[in-house]
Scaffold this motif. Structure first.
Motif, mmCIF file in Angstrom:
data_model
loop_
_atom_site.group_PDB
_atom_site.id
_atom_site.type_symbol
_atom_site.label_atom_id
_atom_site.label_comp_id
_atom_site.label_asym_id
_atom_site.label_seq_id
_atom_site.Cartn_x
_atom_site.Cartn_y
_atom_site.Cartn_z
ATOM 1 N N ASP A 1 0.968 -1.389 0.131
ATOM 2 C CA ASP A 1 -0.277 0.220 0.242
ATOM 3 C C ASP A 1 0.837 1.265 0.459
ATOM 4 O O ASP A 1 1.365 1.658 0.906
ATOM 5 C CB ASP A 1 -1.089 -0.384 1.802
ATOM 6 N N VAL A 2 0.491 2.231 -0.901
ATOM 7 C CA VAL A 2 1.570 3.045 -0.946
ATOM 8 C C VAL A 2 0.501 4.744 -1.706
ATOM 9 O O VAL A 2 -0.025 4.341 -2.211
ATOM 10 C CB VAL A 2 3.319 3.568 -2.090
ATOM 11 N N SER A 3 0.936 5.870 -2.132
ATOM 12 C CA SER A 3 0.385 6.534 -1.658
ATOM 13 C C SER A 3 0.477 6.672 -3.347
ATOM 14 O O SER A 3 1.778 6.752 -4.317
ATOM 15 C CB SER A 3 0.545 8.131 -0.946
ATOM 16 N N PRO A 4 -0.439 7.728 -3.838
ATOM 17 C CA PRO A 4 0.067 8.503 -5.484
ATOM 18 C C PRO A 4 1.114 8.764 -5.866
ATOM 19 O O PRO A 4 1.988 8.097 -6.778
ATOM 20 C CB PRO A 4 -0.820 8.758 -5.998
ATOM 21 N N GLU A 5 1.757 9.672 -4.982
ATOM 22 C CA GLU A 5 2.209 10.568 -4.682
ATOM 23 C C GLU A 5 4.273 9.458 -4.907
ATOM 24 O O GLU A 5 4.664 9.762 -5.037
ATOM 25 C CB GLU A 5 3.075 11.166 -3.241
ATOM 26 N N GLU A 6 3.887 8.198 -4.129
ATOM 27 C CA GLU A 6 4.735 7.789 -3.433
ATOM 28 C C GLU A 6 5.341 7.144 -4.333
ATOM 29 O O GLU A 6 6.341 6.753 -5.014
ATOM 30 C CB GLU A 6 4.542 6.755 -2.228
ATOM 31 N N LEU A 7 4.126 6.134 -4.975
ATOM 32 C CA LEU A 7 4.322 5.439 -6.249
ATOM 33 C C LEU A 7 4.841 5.991 -7.431
ATOM 34 O O LEU A 7 5.418 6.160 -8.879
ATOM 35 C CB LEU A 7 3.437 4.509 -6.793
ATOM 36 N N GLN A 8 4.549 7.292 -7.592
ATOM 37 C CA GLN A 8 4.812 8.093 -8.842
ATOM 38 C C GLN A 8 6.086 8.497 -9.189
ATOM 39 O O GLN A 8 7.142 8.484 -10.365
ATOM 40 C CB GLN A 8 4.010 9.960 -9.119
ATOM 41 N N ALA A 9 7.008 9.175 -7.483
ATOM 42 C CA ALA A 9 8.479 9.391 -6.823
ATOM 43 C C ALA A 9 8.989 7.875 -7.391
ATOM 44 O O ALA A 9 10.133 8.037 -8.090
ATOM 45 C CB ALA A 9 8.671 9.530 -6.019
ATOM 46 N N ALA A 10 8.863 6.703 -7.294
ATOM 47 C CA ALA A 10 9.095 5.310 -7.525
ATOM 48 C C ALA A 10 9.024 5.443 -8.736
ATOM 49 O O ALA A 10 10.249 4.845 -9.511
ATOM 50 C CB ALA A 10 8.896 4.006 -6.727
ATOM 51 N N GLU A 11 8.029 5.505 -9.326
ATOM 52 C CA GLU A 11 8.402 5.802 -11.206
ATOM 53 C C GLU A 11 9.286 6.413 -11.777
ATOM 54 O O GLU A 11 9.905 5.892 -12.416
ATOM 55 C CB GLU A 11 7.096 5.899 -11.716
ATOM 56 N N ARG A 12 9.199 7.877 -11.412
ATOM 57 C CA ARG A 12 9.928 8.469 -11.989
ATOM 58 C C ARG A 12 11.962 8.548 -11.225
ATOM 59 O O ARG A 12 12.788 8.316 -12.065
ATOM 60 C CB ARG A 12 9.983 9.897 -10.422
ATOM 61 N N ARG A 13 12.315 7.779 -9.847
ATOM 62 C CA ARG A 13 12.811 7.080 -9.778
ATOM 63 C C ARG A 13 14.012 5.936 -10.682
ATOM 64 O O ARG A 13 14.110 5.852 -11.103
ATOM 65 C CB ARG A 13 13.803 6.482 -8.563
ATOM 66 N N PHE A 14 12.745 5.361 -10.753
ATOM 67 C CA PHE A 14 12.850 4.032 -11.745
ATOM 68 C C PHE A 14 13.375 4.104 -13.131
ATOM 69 O O PHE A 14 14.349 3.946 -13.878
ATOM 70 C CB PHE A 14 11.454 2.801 -12.435
ATOM 71 N N ARG A 15 12.196 5.970 -14.191
ATOM 72 C CA ARG A 15 12.385 5.819 -15.518
ATOM 73 C C ARG A 15 14.264 6.943 -15.250
ATOM 74 O O ARG A 15 15.184 6.389 -16.143
ATOM 75 C CB ARG A 15 11.756 7.263 -15.607
#
Length: 102
Positions: A12-26
């Motif tokens: 369970d992660v917040s939308p903001e945490e998921l977006q930050a993780a996607e940005r780091r992944f990219r």
């Protein structure tokens, strides 16, 4: 070539945490491969190799070019997962989807 990235986390992660993780992944993918324009074609080539030879082919069955693509993608994916999820996370905790934009 542009691409879209979707990270699927099983926690369970917040939308903001998921977006930050996607940005780091990219960012890690692009840095490891050398440029954003290489992500989609290298990933597509890697997926073709996996479809042909499996997830862990013997190095002697791959050509030198195939081996280069295979190892480059695996290094980029590993760096991206670590950047997105942290170095102590189990690699199976998340999945990703990459799609080329044409």
């Amino acid at each position: 070539m542009s691409y879209t990235l979707k990270l699927y986390a099983f926690e369970d992660v917040s939308p903001e945490e998921l977006q930050a993780a996607e940005r780091r992944f990219r960012q890690a993918l692009e840095a490891t491969l050398g440029d954003a324009s290489l992500v989609a074609p290298v990933y597509a080539a890697y997926m073709k190799l996996v479809a042909t030879y499996g997830e862990a082919p013997a190095e002697d069955v791959l050509t030198s070019a195939e081996l280069e693509i295979f190892t480059q993608w695996q290094a980029a994916e590993s760096a991206a997962m670590t950047a997105a999820l942290g170095p102590n996370r189990y690699m199976g905790d998340a999945q990703f989807e990459i799609r080329a934009l044409t």
